[in-house]
Scaffold this active site. Structure first.
Site, PDB file in Angstrom:
ATOM      1  N   LYS A  81       0.841  -1.195   0.000  1.00 38.28           N
ATOM      2  CA  LYS A  81       0.000   0.000   0.000  1.00 38.28           C
ATOM      3  C   LYS A  81       0.879   1.247   0.000  1.00 38.28           C
ATOM      4  O   LYS A  81       1.885   1.300   0.724  1.00 38.28           O
ATOM      5  CB  LYS A  81      -0.909  -0.016   1.232  1.00 38.28           C
ATOM      6  CG  LYS A  81      -1.853   1.182   1.332  1.00 38.28           C
ATOM      7  CD  LYS A  81      -2.665   1.118   2.611  1.00 38.28           C
ATOM      8  CE  LYS A  81      -3.579   2.332   2.770  1.00 38.28           C
ATOM      9  NZ  LYS A  81      -4.317   2.315   4.051  1.00 38.28           N
ATOM     10  N   SER A 156      -9.119   2.716   3.471  1.00 38.82           N
ATOM     11  CA  SER A 156      -8.256   3.320   2.482  1.00 38.82           C
ATOM     12  C   SER A 156      -7.314   2.326   1.792  1.00 38.82           C
ATOM     13  O   SER A 156      -6.597   2.696   0.873  1.00 38.82           O
ATOM     14  CB  SER A 156      -7.412   4.411   3.156  1.00 38.82           C
ATOM     15  OG  SER A 156      -6.565   3.858   4.155  1.00 38.82           O
ATOM     16  N   SER A 180      -9.420   0.992   7.861  1.00 39.66           N
ATOM     17  CA  SER A 180      -8.888   0.984   6.501  1.00 39.66           C
ATOM     18  C   SER A 180      -8.393  -0.361   5.997  1.00 39.66           C
ATOM     19  O   SER A 180      -8.114  -0.501   4.805  1.00 39.66           O
ATOM     20  CB  SER A 180      -7.770   2.012   6.367  1.00 39.66           C
ATOM     21  OG  SER A 180      -8.302   3.313   6.403  1.00 39.66           O
TER      22      SER A 180
END
Length: 469
Positions: A81, A156, A180
């Site tokens: 990520k 996210s 997230s």
């Protein structure tokens, strides 16, 4: 062969690397082929470094040929990520305001993966500075859900969840400051675990104890394997606990008999879709059948919303406090509004919010004296349209309003997982399993029980329309 390789668990890859039946280079070839097929639709990758991937895969193949792997993920492809540093790659965090120069070091979680021999060759999309529970923003555009590409994968860590769900790779990293990891796990039909604060080393940041580092996988055992790597110590995190010497794969199938488990469909927030709640009943039944005592409880945490709103706004205002006018103008408008709203927060209000956060943690510690685990829906609704911040601005004015079952456990620092539990109208739903601090082995055992009962074998319509249920 490539399609079969794309859906192998990480632990099976490693087992076949050891026998010589499979090469990390073959796996990378299949991974890149799948990525080229799905990412033009999903938009889940914001950086691709195929030469590095090939170098790491080739080096891993040579180590396996010599019988000298360096770690438990040697040769396994893992997506990173883009909220973590990777030496040689820029960290953009979904923002035009971040530098394009490459990082010179690895975030602790990335360092652990590199030491374990993982093959990483891409970074995944995130909303700007990870500020909201969906994945779209000014730098990378809109990321889409492989089950229905008109929908969001959540956020996210949305890019990571989308790639894992679409069969690109078995593992991806994520961060969780308000849900997230768990939000995209639920929306995308994969498994995600938010570790206890301090269990996985991390770098300090404006979100303080809210944010932790973790990962997403297609099954529980692969996440247990990932935890074995990520929990290794790093001296850069002064709040990380010492190595506990736990193998998270041990006892994974030992069941839940005798566990006292609480169930709350809403935690006092009147937002849960009845269809989502009903869809989780088979998971509750499976835990009871396996010998757990599951009881519905009247747990109300709705009073904590004011606490998270104050801390969330102040944390993101701190991110942009030194920005000039041009940088502020380049921000996601929602993030800018959030940061501006923090101007009205006094120091005494912020301190009171931190005291309330501690009180909530104490409340949950007391709660877990009676219950080993707590169950809730991960998200009270199914995935909504991609590219918007909220499915209903009147009912859910901000993203915290449609995620009220995840962020309380960032305030309390507790571990929590989202386990796939079938579908509602063709869209995945997840069961959240929460435990007291450092109860990851128990959460993983319960997650494994649910997984075995609820697994459908379905693949997203994007990659296998005939298998969708």
């Amino acid at each position: 062969m490539p399609n079969d390789l794309n859906w192998l668990p990480a632990r099976e890859m490693v087992s076949r690397f050891a026998t010589g039946d499979l090469s990390p280079v073959d796996v990378l070839d299949a991974t890149l082929a799948q990525l080229r097929t799905v990412d033009p639709i999903l938009n889940a990758v914001c950086l691709l470094d195929e030469p590095q991937g090939r170098r790491l895969a080739t080096e891993s193949a040579e180590r396996w040929r010599r019988g000298a792997p360096v770690g438990p993920l040697d040769g396994v492809p893992v997506a990173i990520k883009d909220t973590g540093h990777v030496a040689g790659w820029p960290m953009r965090i979904g923002s035009h305001t971040t530098p394009t120069a490459p990082s010179t070091f690895d975030t602790p979680g990335v360092a652990r993966l590199r030491e374990a021999g993982a093959v990483f060759f891409c970074k995944t999309t995130t909303p700007e500075y990870g500020w909201k529970g969906i994945t779209h923003g000014p730098l990378t555009g809109i990321t889409r859900n492989p089950w229905d590409t008109s929908r969001t994968p959540g956020g996210s860590s949305g890019g990571s969840a989308a790639l894992v769900a679409a069969g690109v790779m078995p593992l991806a990293t994520g961060g969780d400051g308000g849900g997230s990891i768990r939000i995209p796990a639920a929306f995308s039909g994969v498994f995600g675990l938010k570790p206890s604060y301090g269990l996985v080393p991390n770098l300090p940041g404006p979100m303080g104890t809210l944010a932790v580092y973790g990962g997403l996988s297609r099954d529980v055992a692969d996440s247990a394997l990932l935890m074995n790597v990520l929990t290794r110590p790093d001296p850069r995190d002064s709040f990380a606990i010492p190595d506990r010497g736990i193998d998270y794969l041990d006892g994974l199938d030992s069941g839940v008999a005798g566990l006292r488990i609480a169930w709350s469909p809403d935690l006092g927030f009147p937002v849960s879709d009845p269809a989502v709640v009903a869809g989780l009943q088979p998971a509750l039944d499976a835990l009871v059948k396996a010998g757990a005592d599951v009881q519905r409880v009247p747990l109300d945490l709705s009073g904590a919303q004011g606490t998270i709103e104050v801390i969330w706004a102040a944390s993101h205002a701190a991110l942009v406090r030194d920005f000039d006018g041009a940088q502020l103008a380049a921000l996601d408008p929602g993030l800018l509004r959030l940061a501006v709203s923090a101007q009205d927060i006094s120091t005494s209000e912020l301190q009171a919010a931190y005291l309330d956060m501690r009180a909530l943690s104490q409340q949950m510690q007391q709660f877990h004296r009676d219950y080993d685990l707590l169950l809730t829906p991960t998200i009270p609704i199914t995935a909504f349209a991609a590219g918007i911040d909220t499915p209903d601005p009147e009912r859910f004015p901000q993203w915290l309003d449609w995620t009220p079952l995840t962020w309380p456990f960032n305030l309390t620092r507790q571990p929590a997982a989202s386990v796939p539990c079938g579908f509602v109208d063709g869209l995945p739903i997840g069961l959240q399993i929460v435990g007291p601090m450092f109860s990851e082995p128990t959460i993983l055992r319960a997650s494994r029980c649910v997984e075995q009962a609820c697994a459908t074998g379905a693949r997203p319509g994007l990659v296998d329309r005939s298998a969708r249920t």
